[in-house]
Scaffold this motif. Sequence first.
Motif, PDB file in Angstrom:
ATOM      1  N   THR A   1       0.729  -1.329  -0.018  1.00 18.20           N
ATOM      2  CA  THR A   1       0.008   0.083  -0.014  1.00 18.20           C
ATOM      3  C   THR A   1       0.924   1.271   0.049  1.00 18.20           C
ATOM      4  N   PRO A   2       0.706   2.287  -0.994  1.00 14.05           N
ATOM      5  CA  PRO A   2       1.594   3.369  -1.119  1.00 14.05           C
ATOM      6  C   PRO A   2       0.949   4.542  -0.019  1.00 14.05           C
ATOM      7  N   TYR A   3       1.265   4.229   1.432  1.00 13.55           N
ATOM      8  CA  TYR A   3       0.766   4.938   2.419  1.00 13.55           C
ATOM      9  C   TYR A   3       0.835   6.487   2.328  1.00 13.55           C
ATOM     10  N   ARG A   4       1.987   6.812   1.693  1.00 17.49           N
ATOM     11  CA  ARG A   4       2.325   8.257   1.767  1.00 17.49           C
ATOM     12  C   ARG A   4       1.312   8.960   0.705  1.00 17.49           C
ATOM     13  N   SER A   5       0.657   8.301  -0.074  1.00 17.43           N
ATOM     14  CA  SER A   5      -0.189   8.908  -0.894  1.00 17.43           C
ATOM     15  C   SER A   5      -1.891   8.953  -0.572  1.00 17.43           C
ATOM     16  N   LEU A   6      -1.804   8.284   0.671  1.00 16.30           N
ATOM     17  CA  LEU A   6      -3.288   8.095   1.198  1.00 16.30           C
ATOM     18  C   LEU A   6      -4.076   9.448   1.337  1.00 16.30           C
ATOM     19  N   PHE A   7      -3.534  10.551   1.805  1.00 19.47           N
ATOM     20  CA  PHE A   7      -4.142  11.775   1.741  1.00 19.47           C
ATOM     21  C   PHE A   7      -4.000  12.679   0.588  1.00 19.47           C
ATOM     22  N   ASP A   8      -3.430  11.946  -0.664  1.00 18.38           N
ATOM     23  CA  ASP A   8      -3.371  12.880  -1.700  1.00 18.38           C
ATOM     24  C   ASP A   8      -4.449  12.956  -2.382  1.00 18.38           C
ATOM     25  N   LEU A   9      -5.058  14.173  -2.718  1.00 19.67           N
ATOM     26  CA  LEU A   9      -6.194  14.608  -3.262  1.00 19.67           C
ATOM     27  C   LEU A   9      -6.202  15.285  -4.751  1.00 19.67           C
ATOM     28  N   SER A  10      -4.845  15.011  -5.292  1.00 21.61           N
ATOM     29  CA  SER A  10      -4.555  15.779  -6.436  1.00 21.61           C
ATOM     30  C   SER A  10      -5.445  15.196  -7.639  1.00 21.61           C
TER      31      SER A  10
ATOM     32  N   SER B   1      -7.378  22.088  -0.753  1.00 21.64           N
ATOM     33  CA  SER B   1      -6.633  22.804  -1.955  1.00 21.64           C
ATOM     34  C   SER B   1      -5.216  22.319  -1.494  1.00 21.64           C
ATOM     35  N   ALA B   2      -4.817  22.596  -0.380  1.00 22.71           N
ATOM     36  CA  ALA B   2      -3.295  22.185   0.070  1.00 22.71           C
ATOM     37  C   ALA B   2      -3.017  20.881  -0.079  1.00 22.71           C
ATOM     38  N   PHE B   3      -3.769  20.051  -0.298  1.00 24.57           N
ATOM     39  CA  PHE B   3      -3.574  18.476  -0.301  1.00 24.57           C
ATOM     40  C   PHE B   3      -3.806  18.073  -1.841  1.00 24.57           C
ATOM     41  N   GLY B   4      -4.074  19.128  -2.722  1.00 25.42           N
ATOM     42  CA  GLY B   4      -4.141  18.912  -4.313  1.00 25.42           C
ATOM     43  C   GLY B   4      -5.497  18.844  -4.861  1.00 25.42           C
ATOM     44  N   ALA B   5      -6.520  18.993  -4.114  1.00 28.25           N
ATOM     45  CA  ALA B   5      -7.891  18.954  -4.781  1.00 28.25           C
ATOM     46  C   ALA B   5      -8.294  20.099  -5.781  1.00 28.25           C
ATOM     47  N   PHE B   6      -9.081  19.981  -6.783  1.00 34.45           N
ATOM     48  CA  PHE B   6      -9.621  21.171  -7.218  1.00 34.45           C
ATOM     49  C   PHE B   6     -10.990  21.528  -6.528  1.00 34.45           C
ATOM     50  N   VAL B   7     -11.113  22.866  -5.921  1.00 35.23           N
ATOM     51  CA  VAL B   7     -11.932  23.177  -4.936  1.00 35.23           C
ATOM     52  C   VAL B   7     -13.047  24.024  -5.577  1.00 35.23           C
ATOM     53  N   THR B   8     -14.301  23.807  -5.666  1.00 36.28           N
ATOM     54  CA  THR B   8     -15.339  24.713  -6.051  1.00 36.28           C
ATOM     55  C   THR B   8     -15.653  25.307  -4.584  1.00 36.28           C
ATOM     56  N   CYS B   9     -15.642  26.782  -4.453  1.00 34.44           N
ATOM     57  CA  CYS B   9     -15.883  27.244  -3.261  1.00 34.44           C
ATOM     58  C   CYS B   9     -17.420  28.064  -3.275  1.00 34.44           C
ATOM     59  N   ALA B  10     -18.362  27.253  -2.869  1.00 32.50           N
ATOM     60  CA  ALA B  10     -19.997  27.697  -3.037  1.00 32.50           C
ATOM     61  C   ALA B  10     -20.118  28.527  -1.759  1.00 32.50           C
ATOM     62  N   ASP B  11     -20.893  29.469  -1.739  1.00 32.35           N
ATOM     63  CA  ASP B  11     -21.354  30.144  -0.609  1.00 32.35           C
ATOM     64  C   ASP B  11     -22.756  31.403  -1.004  1.00 32.35           C
ATOM     65  N   LEU B  12     -23.333  31.587  -0.103  1.00 31.46           N
ATOM     66  CA  LEU B  12     -24.613  32.400  -0.460  1.00 31.46           C
ATOM     67  C   LEU B  12     -23.978  33.833  -0.819  1.00 31.46           C
TER      68      LEU B  12
ATOM     69  N   ALA C   1     -11.624  16.718   8.154  1.00 24.02           N
ATOM     70  CA  ALA C   1     -12.101  16.689   6.947  1.00 24.02           C
ATOM     71  C   ALA C   1     -11.433  16.257   5.896  1.00 24.02           C
ATOM     72  N   VAL C   2     -10.270  16.380   5.776  1.00 20.09           N
ATOM     73  CA  VAL C   2      -9.164  15.771   4.723  1.00 20.09           C
ATOM     74  C   VAL C   2      -9.278  14.513   4.910  1.00 20.09           C
ATOM     75  N   PHE C   3      -9.170  13.955   6.176  1.00 22.42           N
ATOM     76  CA  PHE C   3      -9.007  12.471   6.751  1.00 22.42           C
ATOM     77  C   PHE C   3     -10.260  11.508   5.764  1.00 22.42           C
ATOM     78  N   LEU C   4     -11.585  12.276   6.181  1.00 20.86           N
ATOM     79  CA  LEU C   4     -12.577  11.701   5.711  1.00 20.86           C
ATOM     80  C   LEU C   4     -12.881  11.835   4.020  1.00 20.86           C
ATOM     81  N   ALA C   5     -12.308  12.763   3.525  1.00 24.84           N
ATOM     82  CA  ALA C   5     -12.481  12.739   2.218  1.00 24.84           C
ATOM     83  C   ALA C   5     -11.797  12.057   1.454  1.00 24.84           C
ATOM     84  N   SER C   6     -10.277  11.566   2.242  1.00 25.79           N
ATOM     85  CA  SER C   6      -9.313  10.935   1.366  1.00 25.79           C
ATOM     86  C   SER C   6      -9.294   9.489   1.470  1.00 25.79           C
ATOM     87  N   ARG C   7      -8.522   8.975   0.790  1.00 34.05           N
ATOM     88  CA  ARG C   7      -8.459   7.222   0.423  1.00 34.05           C
ATOM     89  C   ARG C   7      -7.940   6.866   1.947  1.00 34.05           C
TER      90      ARG C   7
END
Length: 257
Positions: A2-11, A33-44, A224-230
């Motif tokens: 298992t590539p453990y170093r990549s578990l939190f990678d969201l790129s 974003s810091a972990f690599g995800a493309f983020v859509t920022c939604a707000d009222l 949040a990053v943990f739950l979102a990630s692998r």
Amino acid sequence: MTPYRSLFDLSDRRALVIGAGSGIGAAVAQGLSAFGAFVTCADLDLGAAERVRVGLEGPGEATRLDLTDSAQVAAVIGALPKLDILICTPAINVRKRLLELSEAEFERVVNLNLKGSFFALQAAGRRMAEAGGGSIVLFSSIRAQVVEPGQGVYAATKAGALQLVRALAAELGPYGVRANAIAPGVVETPLTAPIKAHPEWYRAYADKGALGRWATPDEMVGAAVFLASRAASYVTGTLLVVDGGWTAVDGRFTPPL
């Protein structure tokens, strides 16, 4: 191996953060974003969402979203090229005892905290089920577990939203979709800002937790990053409590042991 170093990678992930204009939502958008995800920022508040978008480490976009408008929620989610991660943070509270609460105030809290959460869960759940996977993270609260005077309807909506998350986890597990909730304790956000005007109240809340202080929004990012990630690939239908020990500590009195 298992590539453990990549578990939190969201790129390779695309995330939608609802409530990204301030507080916890802004911090989580920055963290993803810091972990690599493309983020859509939604707000009222589109201006606030755009300001957060500008501060992201990686690519992103901003959009206006009224969480109480089911058609708008469905349209925004449906327009995304793909959706791997949903983070939903918005909530309001009317601090009144139940016997003093008006019907309009009751509906205002329920419409955003519970009904709005349902709209987001339903639209994102459908999109992710069709795609064969995804991670949904809803911000609940310790008030889903414990309550105090003046917090009755808020607590009811947070408990209800948690049960929606659990039901969604059960229903969409076969499609590879995970759904979880986070329960913050007391966090310094615009929602809790009025408490700061009452030093005794503010200090009492700080003393209730094991750490003796309030949290800052960035302290919700790790969960949040943990739950979102692998890294959380086998975690679904759960409530992750991030409360500084609030629900573990019984009362405010320290006995002379």
